[in-house]
Design a protein around this motif. Structure first.
Motif, PDB file in Angstrom:
ATOM      1  N   ASN A   1     -37.419 -35.720 -21.625  1.00 44.15           N
ATOM      2  CA  ASN A   1     -37.263 -35.599 -23.077  1.00 44.15           C
ATOM      3  C   ASN A   1     -36.396 -34.415 -23.452  1.00 44.15           C
ATOM      4  O   ASN A   1     -35.640 -34.470 -24.429  1.00 44.15           O
ATOM      5  N   ALA A   2     -36.482 -33.323 -22.685  1.00 50.54           N
ATOM      6  CA  ALA A   2     -35.636 -32.151 -22.945  1.00 50.54           C
ATOM      7  C   ALA A   2     -34.168 -32.494 -22.710  1.00 50.54           C
ATOM      8  O   ALA A   2     -33.287 -32.139 -23.521  1.00 50.54           O
ATOM      9  N   ALA A   3     -33.882 -33.198 -21.605  1.00 51.20           N
ATOM     10  CA  ALA A   3     -32.496 -33.596 -21.310  1.00 51.20           C
ATOM     11  C   ALA A   3     -31.978 -34.577 -22.343  1.00 51.20           C
ATOM     12  O   ALA A   3     -30.827 -34.498 -22.782  1.00 51.20           O
ATOM     13  N   THR A   4     -32.841 -35.496 -22.764  1.00 51.31           N
ATOM     14  CA  THR A   4     -32.448 -36.482 -23.771  1.00 51.31           C
ATOM     15  C   THR A   4     -32.146 -35.808 -25.102  1.00 51.31           C
ATOM     16  O   THR A   4     -31.190 -36.171 -25.795  1.00 51.31           O
ATOM     17  N   GLN A   5     -32.963 -34.807 -25.462  1.00 50.35           N
ATOM     18  CA  GLN A   5     -32.766 -34.105 -26.725  1.00 50.35           C
ATOM     19  C   GLN A   5     -31.392 -33.444 -26.802  1.00 50.35           C
ATOM     20  O   GLN A   5     -30.664 -33.617 -27.770  1.00 50.35           O
ATOM     21  N   ILE A   6     -31.024 -32.703 -25.767  1.00 56.01           N
ATOM     22  CA  ILE A   6     -29.735 -32.007 -25.798  1.00 56.01           C
ATOM     23  C   ILE A   6     -28.585 -32.997 -25.709  1.00 56.01           C
ATOM     24  O   ILE A   6     -27.517 -32.812 -26.303  1.00 56.01           O
ATOM     25  N   PHE A   7     -28.821 -34.098 -25.002  1.00 48.15           N
ATOM     26  CA  PHE A   7     -27.794 -35.140 -24.861  1.00 48.15           C
ATOM     27  C   PHE A   7     -27.456 -35.744 -26.222  1.00 48.15           C
ATOM     28  O   PHE A   7     -26.295 -35.831 -26.621  1.00 48.15           O
ATOM     29  N   PHE A   8     -28.494 -36.159 -26.947  1.00 48.39           N
ATOM     30  CA  PHE A   8     -28.262 -36.809 -28.234  1.00 48.39           C
ATOM     31  C   PHE A   8     -27.954 -35.809 -29.338  1.00 48.39           C
ATOM     32  O   PHE A   8     -27.266 -36.129 -30.305  1.00 48.39           O
ATOM     33  N   SER A   9     -28.475 -34.586 -29.200  1.00 54.52           N
ATOM     34  CA  SER A   9     -28.219 -33.576 -30.225  1.00 54.52           C
ATOM     35  C   SER A   9     -26.737 -33.230 -30.316  1.00 54.52           C
ATOM     36  O   SER A   9     -26.189 -33.043 -31.402  1.00 54.52           O
ATOM     37  N   LEU A  10     -26.071 -33.161 -29.167  1.00 49.81           N
ATOM     38  CA  LEU A  10     -24.634 -32.849 -29.160  1.00 49.81           C
ATOM     39  C   LEU A  10     -23.787 -34.022 -29.632  1.00 49.81           C
ATOM     40  O   LEU A  10     -22.604 -33.863 -29.916  1.00 49.81           O
ATOM     41  N   GLY A  11     -24.394 -35.206 -29.710  1.00 48.29           N
ATOM     42  CA  GLY A  11     -23.648 -36.370 -30.199  1.00 48.29           C
ATOM     43  C   GLY A  11     -22.673 -36.934 -29.191  1.00 48.29           C
ATOM     44  O   GLY A  11     -21.607 -37.437 -29.557  1.00 48.29           O
ATOM     45  N   LEU A  12     -23.042 -36.854 -27.899  1.00 46.09           N
ATOM     46  CA  LEU A  12     -22.151 -37.351 -26.857  1.00 46.09           C
ATOM     47  C   LEU A  12     -22.134 -38.874 -26.857  1.00 46.09           C
ATOM     48  O   LEU A  12     -23.157 -39.520 -27.047  1.00 46.09           O
ATOM     49  N   GLY A  13     -20.966 -39.454 -26.640  1.00 45.49           N
ATOM     50  CA  GLY A  13     -20.846 -40.897 -26.517  1.00 45.49           C
ATOM     51  C   GLY A  13     -20.554 -41.635 -27.798  1.00 45.49           C
ATOM     52  O   GLY A  13     -20.203 -42.809 -27.764  1.00 45.49           O
ATOM     53  N   PHE A  14     -20.708 -40.975 -28.946  1.00 44.16           N
ATOM     54  CA  PHE A  14     -20.438 -41.648 -30.210  1.00 44.16           C
ATOM     55  C   PHE A  14     -18.944 -41.730 -30.516  1.00 44.16           C
ATOM     56  O   PHE A  14     -18.517 -42.520 -31.350  1.00 44.16           O
ATOM     57  N   GLY A  15     -18.162 -40.876 -29.874  1.00 44.28           N
ATOM     58  CA  GLY A  15     -16.734 -40.847 -30.145  1.00 44.28           C
ATOM     59  C   GLY A  15     -16.349 -39.892 -31.259  1.00 44.28           C
ATOM     60  O   GLY A  15     -15.165 -39.685 -31.527  1.00 44.28           O
ATOM     61  N   SER A  16     -17.353 -39.285 -31.917  1.00 46.32           N
ATOM     62  CA  SER A  16     -17.065 -38.395 -33.057  1.00 46.32           C
ATOM     63  C   SER A  16     -16.345 -37.130 -32.620  1.00 46.32           C
ATOM     64  O   SER A  16     -15.374 -36.696 -33.267  1.00 46.32           O
TER      65      SER A  16
END
Length: 545
Positions: A196-211
């Motif tokens: 969950n910690a790894a997932t949090q930082i992964f999605f928090s940075l917005g990786l993979g969305f292309g933004s």
């Protein structure tokens, strides 16, 4: 090419745009929850489109609460009267005033996902307003977005600082902070905590969305992307910790307030039941007097005992909530008990709005940049028209989330539209850069941009650690779905005034499958399409020769 493509006015605008996008609602309502619990391109456009459809609904809810924050008293601070005006509404009494305002007044939620209900016009108007605001912010591309990000990036910090000062002065704030910084050592051996910690930082940075890629495409070619990546990552993680301190100080106040209210109710009950003198029974001697009454008057105490609540500060602090529950129920529960509650409510929901709008600028940039860069589309439509159409279509589809069952569909999109697909997208991106394009070629490109070579850390992370971590997350999510079995959701039961667990119907499961497949399938289909086009071109060239 640089002359034809609009650029950021200053590098600072790019940094603020990335911070405004990365520092979003997850920093406020996801990271504190975890602390409480555990002490390429085409595919990215589809995921960002799914995200933008439902994410702006949060901004609509923030508008709704912001508008109601100017009322005195706050509408979620007390339960409304029943139809006969002889008492309080039964549903509200069984739940709480804040839960009632969220589930009944805001969502007007249906008992299940099968009962869709009608569109709620007030949230629908707030959604239209939210999309109109997003459109005005992105209307002129980087020229308008570059100015807006100064506000969406900086104003939330101003509000958080104000809330920090206020939070630290609240009664019971230290209880929340002590709970936050007290590690649960047994959780270090729990693999789900690390996942969950790894997932949090992964999605928090917005990786993979292309933004982030879309924002970076408006930089000068000589931009020091390595420095900016480090700055944004540090600020994002620091903000999560900072927001958690604010959250737990307020959470400590709420928990202490509820705990002391519980004790006072027990004291009042025992005082009236046993005709004790007013002021005789206090918090300090409560347990001692309870023991005496139980032994001296066993029959009478046994009659009163079922009404005596078990008051515990620890259990109040352990009540873990994330997402909309934290933003629109727990925070409002704390705000209603503050002095000058209207002021704190306005500040809080204005901050939520700025965080949400900042993230929406990134989401829409990930959609619009490939569309406006496409010669086929841009030759027929100007940039303003493309932006307007994207906002219009997203808003129209987003009205689904304003029906009575809309919150259930919101949870489906939030849980499944951007989890597994994102992991696959980032894994393919890392593999494509490191092993297809080549890490050495990529390193030489970065050296040409930044003027210095990469050190071993970056190469080790990109080539080995990150792909292995992403694969581990991917396997965890798949195994979790398999072990869980039938997917379930939380439905609101008005008769009980609480959430109950129900199974998703077959058509909801089918839509969940389509959400995951529609974005992930873009990668193999895109690769197959590119292969076929190149093969046909090679065939034409050979026939001409």
């Amino acid at each position: 090419m640089d002359g034809a493509r609009p650029l950021w006015a200053t590098p600072l605008q790019f940094v603020f745009a990335c911070i405004s996008y990365a520092v979003g609602l997850g920093n406020v309502w996801r990271f504190p929850y975890l602390c409480q619990m555990y002490g390429g391109g085409v595919a990215s456009v589809v995921v960002s489109f799914f995200l933008s459809m439902y994410y702006n609904v949060i901004n609509a809810w923030a508008f709704w609460y912001l508008f109601h924050s100017f009322q005195d008293p706050l509408p979620w601070s007390v339960c409304p009267l029943n139809g006969n005006r002889t008492g309080y509404d039964e549903e509200c009494e069984k739940a709480s005033s804040t839960q009632y305002f969220w589930y009944r007044k805001t969502l007007n939620i249906s008992p299940s996902i099968q009962e869709s209900g009608a569109v709620q016009w007030e949230p629908a108007l707030c959604l239209i307003l939210a999309w109109l605001l997003v459109y005005l912010c992105i209307l002129r591309g980087t020229e308008s977005t570059g100015k807006v990000v100064y506000f969406t990036a900086l104003l939330p910090y101003c509000v958080l600082i104000i809330y920090l000062v206020r939070g630290l002065t609240l009664h019971g704030a230290t209880n929340g902070l002590a709970y936050m910084f007290t590690p649960k050592m047994e959780q270090l051996a729990n693999p789900k905590a690390w996942i969950n910690a790894a997932t949090q930082i992964f999605f928090s940075l917005g990786l993979g969305f292309g933004s982030l890629i879309a924002f970076a495409s408006y930089n000068e070619a000589s931009n020091n992307c390595q420095k900016h990546a480090v700055i944004v990552s540090i600020i994002n993680s620091s903000t999560s910790i900072f927001a958690s301190v604010v959250t737990f100080s307020i959470y400590g106040f709420k928990a202490t307030f509820n705990y002391e209210s519980c004790l006072n109710k027990v004291i009042l009950l025992l005082t009236n039941s046993f005709d004790l003198e007013d002021g005789f029974l206090t918090v300090s001697n409560l347990e001692e007097v309870k023991s005496y009454l139980a032994s001296a008057y066993p029959s009478k105490y046994s009659e009163v005992f079922p009404q005596i609540k078990n008051c515990s500060l620890e259990s109040e602090l352990e009540t873990a909530v994330q997402g909309t529950g934290l933003a629109f129920i727990v925070y409002t529960e704390a705000i209603k008990n503050m002095e000058v509650s209207q002021l704190w409510s306005v500040l809080y929901f204005f901050m939520l709005l700025m965080l949400g709008i900042g993230s929406m600028l990134g989401n829409t940039a990930a959609i619009l940049t490939p569309l406006t860069d496409s010669k086929v589309i841009s030759s027929y439509l100007p940039k303003e028209a493309i932006s307007g159409l994207v906002c219009l279509v997203s808003c129209a589809i987003g009205l689904v989330f304003t029906v009575e069952a809309g919150n259930y569909w919101f949870d489906i999109f939030n849980d499944y539209a951007a989890t597994l697909p994102l992991l696959l997208i980032v894994l393919v991106e890392a593999a494509a850069v490191c092993y297809l394009y080549g890490l050495r070629r990529f390193e030489s490109d970065l050296k040409a941009m930044t003027g210095h070579a990469l050190n071993w850390y970056w190469k080790a992370m990109w080539g080995g650690v990150s792909p292995l971590l992403i694969i581990s997350l991917f396997v965890f999510y798949l195994s979790d779905y398999i072990i869980t079995g039938t997917l379930q959701y939380q439905a609101w039961d008005a008769s009980q005034g609480q959430l109950v667990t129900k199974d998703y119907p077959p058509y909801a499961l089918a839509i969940i499958g389509l959400l995951v497949a529609s974005s992930t399938m873009c990668i193999p289909l895109g690769a197959l399409g590119t292969f076929i086009v190149r093969h046909l071109k090679q065939g034409d060239t050979a026939s001409v020769a």
